[in-house]
Design an enzyme around this catalytic site. Sequence first.
Site, PDB file in Angstrom:
ATOM      1  N   SER A 266     -72.533  29.305   9.053  1.00  0.00           N
ATOM      2  CA  SER A 266     -73.130  29.185   7.720  1.00  0.00           C
ATOM      3  C   SER A 266     -73.210  30.548   7.039  1.00  0.00           C
ATOM      4  O   SER A 266     -72.199  31.237   6.965  1.00  0.00           O
ATOM      5  CB  SER A 266     -74.496  28.512   7.861  1.00  0.00           C
ATOM      6  OG  SER A 266     -74.822  27.870   6.680  1.00  0.00           O
ATOM      7  N   HIS A 407     -73.617  19.892   9.492  1.00  0.00           N
ATOM      8  CA  HIS A 407     -73.635  21.356   9.410  1.00  0.00           C
ATOM      9  C   HIS A 407     -74.380  21.895  10.628  1.00  0.00           C
ATOM     10  O   HIS A 407     -75.611  21.805  10.696  1.00  0.00           O
ATOM     11  CB  HIS A 407     -74.364  21.711   8.112  1.00  0.00           C
ATOM     12  CG  HIS A 407     -74.365  23.150   7.756  1.00  0.00           C
ATOM     13  ND1 HIS A 407     -73.228  23.828   7.367  1.00  0.00           N
ATOM     14  CD2 HIS A 407     -75.370  24.062   7.712  1.00  0.00           C
ATOM     15  CE1 HIS A 407     -73.538  25.077   7.080  1.00  0.00           C
ATOM     16  NE2 HIS A 407     -74.836  25.247   7.287  1.00  0.00           N
TER      17      HIS A 407
END
Length: 436
Positions: A266, A407
């Site tokens: 990320s 994610h």
Amino acid sequence: MKPVGLILFGAIFFAPLIVTAQSSGFNYDEARVPKYTLPDPLLAADGRAITNSVLWERVRRPEILTLFEDQVYGRAPRGPSGLSYSVIETDQNALDGKATRKQVRIQLTGKRYGPRMDVLIYLPNQVKGPAPLFVGLNFYGNHTIHPDPNIEIPISWCRSNSKAGVVDNRATEKGRGASATRWAVDKILARGYGLATIYYGDIEPDHKDGWKSSLRSYHLAPGRTQPPPEAWGAISAWSWGLSRAMDYFEKDGKIDAHRVAVIGHSRLGKTSLWAGASDERFALVISNDSGCGGAALSRRAFGETVKRINTSFPHWFNDNFNRFNDNEAACPVDQHMLIALMAPRPVYVASAEEDKWADPNGEFLSAKHAGPVYALYGKGGVGVEKHPPVNTPVGDTIGYHYRTGKHDVTDYDWERYLAFADRHFKPAVKGKSNQD
Ligand code: GTR
């Protein structure tokens, strides 16, 4: 050669803010991706075609690197001339004898005072010579990556997160092992690799005023109260910290500093990419779900956009990057050129099916369009024209996969990274490659 003129049509572990897989008001429809032309990595500013690796290295690579420094991440200062560090703890019998644990404190100013970061290192005991290593920053403290009770807890500011054991913006015992699912420590060690990690808040606290208490404030020119528009942002500061860890690895005889893979998830995937681009000592670079400002093409404006990221996180990039809010086409670079800066080193880009905010297809396209630069070295890129189906890794020197799920960093991701590293690093312990 003429400009390629490519016309194309076109949350989370304890995330800090609410990172949703999709946020309303943003585009998630491939049919609504604007038409765009990508800048050509193989066309120099003076119009010269870059037709071989010598021209790439002498002319175009420095040009692109400077553009990313000036327009996106900001220009970082050199590291301190001497590295000031101390090994604060070591145990040759850690993790039931499988590993040697070291905790190394590095003073970031090169002096014995000021900001410092703690590097946690596990090295595989079964490897006799210097071990290849993965290094990556973590979100809430080194102690969150494994329940090992001997890992130091950071004293730096932390983002609020009760699940990660953060109380009043400080890490606590409760956070031990809180992010262990994201760090496949046993697998990594069993395959003959070491693992090093650093709490990113040791380098700079992740909020808009974080720079004031971080090493960035130590680098303000006299008389200045704010960094200038081209100066480094937080991502650049975090990657600068990774380079200081690399300075240390070069001094540790048990680590093979020529086989260090930098990895990040990320915002820390954006950071690992920038670290790999700005410091060629990283021999392999991994971006896990890095999205906007990482692997994803900005011009697609799919999911998170440049304007949105600059608004939510004004401290991540340099101030010049604001010029491209709602104006991506004006940017002289796009993120495929960031991937290309790794050439000819192996680079891996990973996406997740439910992580639309990070624009998986945009991440794939970046990896794909870095290919022509790898071709100058006779190296293969992603090897496919179209985005591959889920859980079908592709690529040669540029790896890519699109995992099912959200994610996150999972064992599936690590299996792929280990197989990729096995292929390119040839480690001391042979692992079964799941990718080949
Ligand atoms: C989000 C941000 C993403 C990604 C993510 C994270 O809020 O929009 O770009 O960096 O945070 O780092 O968890």
